[in-house]
Write an enzyme that holds these catalytic residues in place. Structure first.
Site, PDB file in Angstrom:
ATOM      1  N   SER A 142      -5.512  13.274 125.058  1.00 53.81           N
ATOM      2  CA  SER A 142      -6.239  11.754 124.781  1.00 53.81           C
ATOM      3  C   SER A 142      -6.509  11.121 126.062  1.00 53.81           C
ATOM      4  CB  SER A 142      -5.510  10.992 123.617  1.00 53.81           C
ATOM      5  OG  SER A 142      -5.972   9.561 123.661  1.00 53.81           O
ATOM      6  N   TYR A 157       2.046   6.716 121.414  1.00 55.67           N
ATOM      7  CA  TYR A 157       1.474   7.829 121.067  1.00 55.67           C
ATOM      8  C   TYR A 157       0.775   8.508 122.576  1.00 55.67           C
ATOM      9  CZ  TYR A 157      -3.401  10.117 119.919  1.00 55.67           C
ATOM     10  OH  TYR A 157      -4.621  10.927 119.746  1.00 55.67           O
TER      11      TYR A 157
END
Length: 252
Positions: A142, A157
């Site tokens: 990501s 995350y």
């Protein structure tokens, strides 16, 4: 025929990657978690276009299930493709849940770790004996893990995705003697089911995202799936240990 395994292939980026890889002539084993219908739909879409696909259940956050999954994969390879190896592994399955550092529970932190970092680590380890020499792995990371895309609420995350970025380089180093290439892709904000369909539930966030994106729109799953399919293809035969951001120029 080449064969790929795509985790999290029931929707979003995983579904797009599975379909794009199949379009280029490979068979696909795709996995689904809670979304069995989506997994079966992805397989049906591939077969409608003349490809071959098998959808299997897998919780990437439960590493105890990996040995049985490996045995199932071996059976499917034999029965469907008359092979005992596969060629491409796409570690894509995941979930996202924003939470500030102050509010993050240990339970959420541990679940993110199991799904986003421990899962790809030990699933790859378990499947490695079945992965053919000269194959390829792509890990879905990501751009939240990038220094230029830090957003409040994604500390846990992004930390796991940052760990996956490091793991990608070490996989590339350790698997290179077998000719196995390993790369990562780092999508920006993309219209997927991640975050409980945040794009659908909070459409007001889209203008702010597009305003921060050089190319002026939010990402679509096919933007990412096409790059994943290219990275496992022979077109990318000299590319390994790379992390490619696919964000349309987010925060550029």
């Amino acid at each position: 025929m080449k064969v790929a395994i795509v985790t999290g292939g029931s929707s979003g980026i995983g579904q797009s990657a599975a379909i794009e890889i199949a379009k280029r002539g490979a068979g696909v084993i795709l996995t689904y978690g809670n979304n069995q219908q989506g997994g079966l739909e992805t397989a049906a879409l591939i077969e409608k276009e003349g490809g071959t696909a098998v959808a299997l259940p897998l919780d990437v956050g439960e590493s105890a299930a990996f040995p049985a999954f490996r045995d199932t994969v071996a059976e499917v390879l034999r029965d469907t493709w008359q092979r005992d190896t596969f060629d491409f592994l796409i570690n894509n399955a995941g979930f996202g849940q924003p939470s500030s550092i102050a509010d993050t529970s240990e339970e959420l932190f541990d679940r993110l770790m199991r799904v986003l970092l421990k899962g790809p680590y030990f699933l790859t380890q378990r499947l490695l004996p079945l992965l053919a020499d000269g194959g390829a792995i792509v890990n879905t990371s990501s751009n939240y893990a990038a220094a230029t895309s830090v957003e409040p609420g994604y500390a846990a995350y992004a930390s796991m995705k940052g760990g996956l970025d490091v793991l990608t380089r070490y996989m590339a180093k350790e698997f290179a003697p077998r000719g196995i290439r390993v790369n990562a892709v780092s999508p920006g904000m993309t219209r997927t089911r991640i975050g409980d369909d945040a794009f659908t539930r909070f459409p007001e966030i889209i203008p702010a995202i597009t305003a921060k994106t050089a190319l002026g729109r939010a990402g679509e799953p096919d933007d990412i799936g096409a790059v994943i399919a290219t990275l496992v293809s022979d077109e990318s035969r000299w590319v390994t240990a790379q992390n490619i951001e696919i964000s349309g120029g987010y925060n550029l």
